[in-house]
Design a protein around this motif. Structure first.
Motif, PDB file in Angstrom:
ATOM      1  N   GLN A  70      70.943  57.586 102.968  1.00  0.00           N
ATOM      2  CA  GLN A  70      71.266  56.939 104.247  1.00  0.00           C
ATOM      3  C   GLN A  70      71.967  55.605 104.027  1.00  0.00           C
ATOM      4  O   GLN A  70      72.902  55.258 104.760  1.00  0.00           O
ATOM      5  CB  GLN A  70      69.985  56.737 105.064  1.00  0.00           C
ATOM      6  N   LEU A  71      71.525  54.866 103.016  1.00  0.00           N
ATOM      7  CA  LEU A  71      72.179  53.592 102.715  1.00  0.00           C
ATOM      8  C   LEU A  71      73.613  53.828 102.252  1.00  0.00           C
ATOM      9  O   LEU A  71      74.532  53.057 102.593  1.00  0.00           O
ATOM     10  CB  LEU A  71      71.386  52.846 101.641  1.00  0.00           C
ATOM     11  N   GLY A  73      80.314  53.886 106.106  1.00  0.00           N
ATOM     12  CA  GLY A  73      80.721  53.568 107.477  1.00  0.00           C
ATOM     13  C   GLY A  73      80.922  52.085 107.708  1.00  0.00           C
ATOM     14  O   GLY A  73      81.140  51.657 108.850  1.00  0.00           O
ATOM     15  N   ARG A  74      80.786  51.252 106.627  1.00  0.00           N
ATOM     16  CA  ARG A  74      81.027  49.809 106.685  1.00  0.00           C
ATOM     17  C   ARG A  74      79.996  49.065 107.529  1.00  0.00           C
ATOM     18  O   ARG A  74      80.242  47.952 107.986  1.00  0.00           O
ATOM     19  CB  ARG A  74      82.440  49.491 107.192  1.00  0.00           C
ATOM     20  N   THR A  75      78.861  49.701 107.783  1.00  0.00           N
ATOM     21  CA  THR A  75      77.772  48.965 108.427  1.00  0.00           C
ATOM     22  C   THR A  75      77.185  47.953 107.449  1.00  0.00           C
ATOM     23  O   THR A  75      76.768  46.865 107.841  1.00  0.00           O
ATOM     24  CB  THR A  75      76.686  49.943 108.908  1.00  0.00           C
ATOM     25  N   VAL A  76      77.140  48.324 106.161  1.00  0.00           N
ATOM     26  CA  VAL A  76      76.763  47.390 105.104  1.00  0.00           C
ATOM     27  C   VAL A  76      77.909  47.326 104.105  1.00  0.00           C
ATOM     28  O   VAL A  76      78.771  48.216 104.049  1.00  0.00           O
ATOM     29  CB  VAL A  76      75.454  47.838 104.410  1.00  0.00           C
ATOM     30  N   ASN A  77      77.931  46.274 103.298  1.00  0.00           N
ATOM     31  CA  ASN A  77      78.965  46.120 102.268  1.00  0.00           C
ATOM     32  C   ASN A  77      78.318  45.570 101.001  1.00  0.00           C
ATOM     33  O   ASN A  77      77.082  45.438 100.917  1.00  0.00           O
ATOM     34  CB  ASN A  77      80.099  45.219 102.763  1.00  0.00           C
ATOM     35  N   LYS A  78      79.137  45.243 100.044  1.00  0.00           N
ATOM     36  CA  LYS A  78      78.596  44.832  98.751  1.00  0.00           C
ATOM     37  C   LYS A  78      77.849  43.507  98.809  1.00  0.00           C
ATOM     38  O   LYS A  78      77.027  43.202  97.943  1.00  0.00           O
ATOM     39  CB  LYS A  78      79.716  44.759  97.721  1.00  0.00           C
ATOM     40  N   LEU A  84      72.580  50.864  93.054  1.00  0.00           N
ATOM     41  CA  LEU A  84      73.482  50.820  94.215  1.00  0.00           C
ATOM     42  C   LEU A  84      74.910  50.463  93.832  1.00  0.00           C
ATOM     43  O   LEU A  84      75.806  50.508  94.668  1.00  0.00           O
ATOM     44  CB  LEU A  84      72.953  49.814  95.250  1.00  0.00           C
ATOM     45  N   LYS A  85      75.123  50.094  92.577  1.00  0.00           N
ATOM     46  CA  LYS A  85      76.481  49.755  92.141  1.00  0.00           C
ATOM     47  C   LYS A  85      77.409  50.958  92.206  1.00  0.00           C
ATOM     48  O   LYS A  85      78.627  50.816  92.232  1.00  0.00           O
ATOM     49  CB  LYS A  85      76.445  49.196  90.725  1.00  0.00           C
ATOM     50  N   ALA A  86      76.789  52.162  92.246  1.00  0.00           N
ATOM     51  CA  ALA A  86      77.613  53.379  92.329  1.00  0.00           C
ATOM     52  C   ALA A  86      78.412  53.413  93.631  1.00  0.00           C
ATOM     53  O   ALA A  86      79.441  54.082  93.723  1.00  0.00           O
ATOM     54  CB  ALA A  86      76.716  54.615  92.228  1.00  0.00           C
TER      55      ALA A  86
END
Length: 376
Positions: free
Chosen positions: A329-330, A336-341, A362-364
């Protein structure tokens, strides 16, 4: 125009003794009756038809409201106006007052819709967007209040002039109602009748405050992005299936397809052999097994350890904590650009929040994980 024509026209206006209004439109809510110098003769006839009300305004103040019927305008039928005027001679001379005719029939098939998507926080799918549209019907319930609060001095007030205000009110109340409903996202489209009734009850007091009655309210459709629809359908199917059987079935189909794609007689024989073997295996999967119910003769079976708990992540969104969500989900939120790096994330075992780009697994999401080419 000669002087005699002018006198004739003036006299014709002076002796008008019938006040009525025939509506030839389908959108007029209120019409101000026009008279010569706004004068009404003593004992003039007022005709109010079904679906209408007549409102008398004296110097900006509500005087009388007449329901359907035929009236002779004198001190007996205008007691409030008589008091306001303070006349002592019983309308011996013409009096001035503004007369507004108000349509009280039902205005139907009025459209409404959400201009912008509504963001909801679903327990399984996280932040989701929905849109909605539909129709509503209204009518004027308090003609005096509507004239004073909404119409003012407008001589021809149509439903177009009030619709924008009503649509904004509906969109605001609809957003609040669906936000408080806390339904699973897939149930909004399936419960439009219940949602329509709930929204109508919430909006009724706002409509009543300006003299309008909300008679009907319908939600015709609640829509969401196509990718979210596919995710919901997939989730629904998986939730109903036996995942172990589904995995074996897909593996069998893949092996059978690989065998069929192998050319030559040997490949055909291999495919046929695999087909017989797979058919037997699938038959064993789908058929109930013979179960030995005698505890004395049952062999001891190894019990596998429990499945490891899936890692759950929390993330910062608009200054607030959101989640928990799974790794997949993350990843969807990142795509979807709801979260970013730079988004702060946390999971069990971490001492503090960290940017997504600093969490190893999460770096993947960031790319750059393409393997080098095979050696020649």
């Amino acid at each position: 125009m000669g002087i005699f024509d002018t006198i004739k026209e003036k006299l014709s206006h002076e002796f008008i003794d019938i006040i009525e209004w025939l509506d030839y439109t389908d959108d007029t809510i209120c019409y101000r009756f026009e008279r010569y110098q706004n004068e009404i003769k003593n004992n003039a006839k007022l005709i109010v038809r079904e679906g209408q009300m007549a409102v008398f305004i004296n110097e900006g103040q509500l005087a009388d409201v007449f329901k359907p019927g035929t009236y002779t305008l004198n001190t007996q039928n205008l007691p409030i106006l008589s008091t306001l005027k303070g006349w002592k001679y019983g309308f011996d001379s013409p009096f001035k007052a503004e007369v507004y005719f108000v349509n009280t029939h039902l205005f139907t098939d009025e459209k409404w819709g959400t201009k912008n998507p509504i963001i909801l926080n679903d327990d399984r799918f996280g932040l989701v967007e929905i849109r909605a549209f539909g129709t509503y019907a209204f009518k004027i319930s308090d003609a005096g209040k509507f004239i004073i609060d909404i119409v003012g001095t407008d001589n021809n007030f149509t439903n177009f002039e009030i619709n924008e205000h009503l649509k904004s009110l509906i969109a605001t109340r609809f957003t609040n109602t669906v936000g408080e409903a806390r339904l699973p996202i897939e149930l909004y489209a399936a419960n439009t009748t219940e949602l329509s009734d709930a929204c109508k009850a919430v909006m009724q007091s706002d409509f009543n405050s300006i003299g309008i009655s909300l008679e009907k309210f319908f939600i015709e459709n609640v829509s969401m992005p196509e990718d979210l629809k596919k995710e919901i359908f997939e989730y629904s199917r998986i939730d109903k299936l036996d995942l172990d059987k589904l995995t074996r079935f897909k593996a069998a189909k893949a092996i059978e397809a690989a065998a069929n794609n192998d050319g030559g007689t040997a490949g055909a024989g291999m495919g046929m052999g695999m087909g017989f073997a797979l058919a037997q295996q699938m038959g064993n999967i789908m058929q109930p097994q013979n179960v030995n119910t005698n505890p004395a003769t049952q062999p001891s079976a190894a019990v596998p350890p429990p499945m490891p708990a899936a890692i759950q992540y929390y993330y910062a969104f608009n200054g607030t904590q959101a989640g928990p969500v799974s790794f997949e989900q993350l990843q969807t939120l990142f795509a979807g650009r709801t979260v970013n790096k730079e988004t702060l994330v946390w999971k069990q075992g971490m001492s503090d929040w960290k940017p997504l780009k600093e969490v190893d697994e999460l770096k993947a999401f960031l790319g750059g994980n393409t393997p080098p080419p095979l050696p020649q």
